[in-house]
Motif scaffolding. Structure first.
Motif, PDB file in Angstrom:
ATOM      1  N   ALA A   1      -9.740  -7.539   0.652  1.00  0.00           N
ATOM      2  CA  ALA A   1      -8.573  -8.139   0.007  1.00  0.00           C
ATOM      3  C   ALA A   1      -8.200  -9.473   0.647  1.00  0.00           C
ATOM      4  O   ALA A   1      -7.849 -10.437  -0.058  1.00  0.00           O
ATOM      5  CB  ALA A   1      -7.390  -7.179   0.086  1.00  0.00           C
ATOM      6  N   THR A   2      -8.269  -9.569   1.957  1.00  0.00           N
ATOM      7  CA  THR A   2      -7.892 -10.788   2.668  1.00  0.00           C
ATOM      8  C   THR A   2      -8.808 -11.950   2.295  1.00  0.00           C
ATOM      9  O   THR A   2      -8.336 -13.067   2.070  1.00  0.00           O
ATOM     10  CB  THR A   2      -7.906 -10.550   4.187  1.00  0.00           C
ATOM     11  OG1 THR A   2      -7.023  -9.462   4.482  1.00  0.00           O
ATOM     12  CG2 THR A   2      -7.447 -11.773   4.956  1.00  0.00           C
TER      13      THR A   2
ATOM     14  N   TYR B   1      -3.363  -9.318   6.147  1.00  0.00           N
ATOM     15  CA  TYR B   1      -2.992  -9.722   4.785  1.00  0.00           C
ATOM     16  C   TYR B   1      -1.555 -10.227   4.743  1.00  0.00           C
ATOM     17  O   TYR B   1      -1.274 -11.281   4.178  1.00  0.00           O
ATOM     18  CB  TYR B   1      -3.183  -8.546   3.817  1.00  0.00           C
ATOM     19  CG  TYR B   1      -3.258  -8.971   2.373  1.00  0.00           C
ATOM     20  CD1 TYR B   1      -4.472  -9.370   1.816  1.00  0.00           C
ATOM     21  CD2 TYR B   1      -2.138  -8.983   1.557  1.00  0.00           C
ATOM     22  CE1 TYR B   1      -4.553  -9.758   0.492  1.00  0.00           C
ATOM     23  CE2 TYR B   1      -2.214  -9.368   0.235  1.00  0.00           C
ATOM     24  CZ  TYR B   1      -3.430  -9.753  -0.296  1.00  0.00           C
ATOM     25  OH  TYR B   1      -3.503 -10.144  -1.612  1.00  0.00           O
TER      26      TYR B   1
ATOM     27  N   ALA C   1       0.929  -6.825  -5.213  1.00  0.00           N
ATOM     28  CA  ALA C   1      -0.227  -5.941  -5.088  1.00  0.00           C
ATOM     29  C   ALA C   1       0.317  -4.550  -4.803  1.00  0.00           C
ATOM     30  O   ALA C   1       1.474  -4.386  -4.417  1.00  0.00           O
ATOM     31  CB  ALA C   1      -1.144  -6.404  -3.954  1.00  0.00           C
TER      32      ALA C   1
ATOM     33  N   HIS D   1       3.816 -12.862  -5.113  1.00  0.00           N
ATOM     34  CA  HIS D   1       2.532 -12.169  -5.040  1.00  0.00           C
ATOM     35  C   HIS D   1       2.784 -10.676  -5.098  1.00  0.00           C
ATOM     36  O   HIS D   1       3.557 -10.140  -4.309  1.00  0.00           O
ATOM     37  CB  HIS D   1       1.827 -12.535  -3.737  1.00  0.00           C
ATOM     38  CG  HIS D   1       0.519 -11.847  -3.574  1.00  0.00           C
ATOM     39  ND1 HIS D   1       0.430 -10.583  -3.071  1.00  0.00           N
ATOM     40  CD2 HIS D   1      -0.743 -12.243  -3.855  1.00  0.00           C
ATOM     41  CE1 HIS D   1      -0.849 -10.222  -3.042  1.00  0.00           C
ATOM     42  NE2 HIS D   1      -1.571 -11.214  -3.513  1.00  0.00           N
TER      43      HIS D   1
ATOM     44  N   GLN E   1      -5.090  -1.914   2.380  1.00  0.00           N
ATOM     45  CA  GLN E   1      -5.700  -3.242   2.428  1.00  0.00           C
ATOM     46  C   GLN E   1      -4.645  -4.330   2.250  1.00  0.00           C
ATOM     47  O   GLN E   1      -4.692  -5.363   2.912  1.00  0.00           O
ATOM     48  CB  GLN E   1      -6.764  -3.396   1.324  1.00  0.00           C
ATOM     49  CG  GLN E   1      -7.911  -2.437   1.431  1.00  0.00           C
ATOM     50  CD  GLN E   1      -7.596  -1.063   0.836  1.00  0.00           C
ATOM     51  OE1 GLN E   1      -6.576  -0.857   0.204  1.00  0.00           O
ATOM     52  NE2 GLN E   1      -8.487  -0.125   1.060  1.00  0.00           N
ATOM     53  N   TYR E   2      -3.700  -4.097   1.355  1.00  0.00           N
ATOM     54  CA  TYR E   2      -2.668  -5.090   1.066  1.00  0.00           C
ATOM     55  C   TYR E   2      -1.480  -5.008   2.025  1.00  0.00           C
ATOM     56  O   TYR E   2      -0.661  -5.911   2.070  1.00  0.00           O
ATOM     57  CB  TYR E   2      -2.183  -4.953  -0.376  1.00  0.00           C
ATOM     58  CG  TYR E   2      -3.283  -5.253  -1.364  1.00  0.00           C
ATOM     59  CD1 TYR E   2      -3.789  -6.540  -1.486  1.00  0.00           C
ATOM     60  CD2 TYR E   2      -3.840  -4.260  -2.149  1.00  0.00           C
ATOM     61  CE1 TYR E   2      -4.807  -6.834  -2.371  1.00  0.00           C
ATOM     62  CE2 TYR E   2      -4.851  -4.545  -3.047  1.00  0.00           C
ATOM     63  CZ  TYR E   2      -5.329  -5.828  -3.151  1.00  0.00           C
ATOM     64  OH  TYR E   2      -6.347  -6.112  -4.032  1.00  0.00           O
TER      65      TYR E   2
ATOM     66  N   ASN F   1       5.841 -11.591  -0.978  1.00  0.00           N
ATOM     67  CA  ASN F   1       5.213 -10.313  -1.306  1.00  0.00           C
ATOM     68  C   ASN F   1       6.240  -9.371  -1.950  1.00  0.00           C
ATOM     69  O   ASN F   1       7.298  -9.144  -1.392  1.00  0.00           O
ATOM     70  CB  ASN F   1       4.652  -9.680  -0.035  1.00  0.00           C
ATOM     71  CG  ASN F   1       3.743  -8.526  -0.322  1.00  0.00           C
ATOM     72  OD1 ASN F   1       3.295  -8.326  -1.439  1.00  0.00           O
ATOM     73  ND2 ASN F   1       3.450  -7.766   0.705  1.00  0.00           N
TER      74      ASN F   1
END
Length: 91
Positions: free
Chosen positions: A47-48, A79, A68, A66, A73-74, A90
């Motif tokens: 993801a990164t 990240y 997700a 953003h 992963q996020y 985020n």
């Protein structure tokens, strides 16, 4: 407007050689994939790397939103640090 709202997701694909994992970053204004990254393991790096490519390819607006899912992963430190360093909000 362009580069104001991005979203990201991961999916998996069966191939003749086994599973591969695909991470994408989409621009919601365009409704298109900006970048993608394909790896054989579903790690934070998957993801990164996709996000790093999106940032390198596009200049996100200040306070670009953003979104997700809350997968590991996020939610990884790397990240979140990348989001913060580039002013991505985020949600």
């Amino acid at each position: 407007m362009l580069n104001q709202k991005w979203t990201a997701d991961i999916t998996y694909i069966w191939t003749c050689e086994g599973w591969v994992y695909l991470a994408v970053v989409l621009d919601l204004f365009l409704r298109r994939i900006i970048v993608w990254n394909l790896e054989i393991r579903m790690t934070a790096n998957l993801a990164t790397t996709a996000l790093q490519r999106a940032i390198a390819l596009r200049q996100s607006s200040p306070d670009c939103v953003h979104h997700a899912d809350r997968g590991s992963q996020y939610f990884s430190k790397a990240y979140r640090k990348l989001l913060s360093a580039h002013g991505l909000v985020n949600t």
